[in-house]
Design a protein around this motif. Structure first.
Motif, mmCIF file in Angstrom:
data_model
loop_
_atom_site.group_PDB
_atom_site.id
_atom_site.type_symbol
_atom_site.label_atom_id
_atom_site.label_comp_id
_atom_site.label_asym_id
_atom_site.label_seq_id
_atom_site.Cartn_x
_atom_site.Cartn_y
_atom_site.Cartn_z
ATOM 1 N N GLN A 54 -6.126 -23.232 -69.602
ATOM 2 C CA GLN A 54 -7.605 -23.322 -69.238
ATOM 3 C C GLN A 54 -8.118 -24.673 -69.104
ATOM 4 O O GLN A 54 -9.003 -25.090 -68.519
ATOM 5 N N SER A 57 -7.251 -26.204 -66.070
ATOM 6 C CA SER A 57 -7.793 -25.945 -65.077
ATOM 7 C C SER A 57 -9.262 -26.006 -64.949
ATOM 8 O O SER A 57 -10.028 -26.493 -63.859
ATOM 9 N N ASN A 58 -9.946 -25.976 -66.011
ATOM 10 C CA ASN A 58 -11.365 -26.219 -66.171
ATOM 11 C C ASN A 58 -11.454 -27.878 -66.432
ATOM 12 O O ASN A 58 -12.646 -28.048 -65.865
ATOM 13 N N SER A 60 -9.983 -30.015 -64.739
ATOM 14 C CA SER A 60 -9.901 -30.718 -63.637
ATOM 15 C C SER A 60 -11.248 -30.713 -62.777
ATOM 16 O O SER A 60 -11.716 -31.542 -61.955
ATOM 17 N N ARG A 61 -12.086 -29.653 -63.274
ATOM 18 C CA ARG A 61 -13.622 -29.520 -62.390
ATOM 19 C C ARG A 61 -14.610 -30.055 -63.404
ATOM 20 O O ARG A 61 -15.743 -30.183 -63.104
ATOM 21 N N GLY A 62 -14.301 -30.651 -64.287
ATOM 22 C CA GLY A 62 -15.280 -31.277 -65.220
ATOM 23 C C GLY A 62 -15.894 -30.150 -66.373
ATOM 24 O O GLY A 62 -16.079 -29.044 -66.032
ATOM 25 N N VAL A 63 -15.902 -30.688 -67.593
ATOM 26 C CA VAL A 63 -16.524 -29.752 -68.441
ATOM 27 C C VAL A 63 -17.563 -30.404 -69.302
ATOM 28 O O VAL A 63 -17.748 -31.883 -69.529
#
Length: 149
Positions: A54, A57-58, A60-63
């Motif tokens: 997770q 995957s998360n 790489s999109r920014g958190v």
């Protein structure tokens, strides 16, 4: 006399067999406990790996910072749970090893006693065979001999 020795050992053999059966049951119980502990550890490790995926995957999109803190906190809890489960597995494996050693000793005792009883029975048969042969020899000597000329 030897047969009575074998008969006198029968209760000892029965007790040894009972002890061996109980040790075998205990061994089976601990084998089951080890299997359960291994399955639980595998499940925790699989869950931890999924959780780490997770992040990949998360991440790489920014958190958000809060998501990252929660992620790290939960991952630490998972790591602690995995460590505790490893300790539990080691404890169960130690119990299994002890139970196996106990069973092996009980099994060896039963086998030794069985061999001893078999030896006593064989000795009794041999003594009985010798006694019968002596009786037959005596009887054959007492019988009148018929000589053919």
């Amino acid at each position: 006399m030897a047969m009575s020795r074998a008969a006198r050992l029968a209760p000892v053999v029965e007790m040894a067999e009972s002890t061996e059966r109980k040790a075998a049951q205990r061994l089976g119980h601990f084998q089951g406990q080890v299997s359960l502990a291994e399955a639980k550890l595998a499940e925790l490790e699989r869950f931890r790996n999924d959780y780490q995926q997770q992040w990949i995957s998360n991440g790489s999109r920014g958190v958000s910072g809060q998501w990252l803190l929660n992620y790290q906190r939960f991952l630490n809890q998972l790591e602690t749970a995995v460590g505790q489960q490893k300790q539990s597995l080691a404890w169960h494996q130690n119990n299994l090893n002890n139970a196996r050693a106990t069973w092996q000793q009980a099994y060896a005792r039963v086998e030794g006693l069985r061999k001893l009883v078999q030896r006593y029975i064989l000795e009794a048969r041999q003594l009985e065979d010798k006694r019968e042969q002596r009786l037959l020899d005596e009887l054959s000597q007492r019988l009148p001999r018929h000589e053919n000329f």
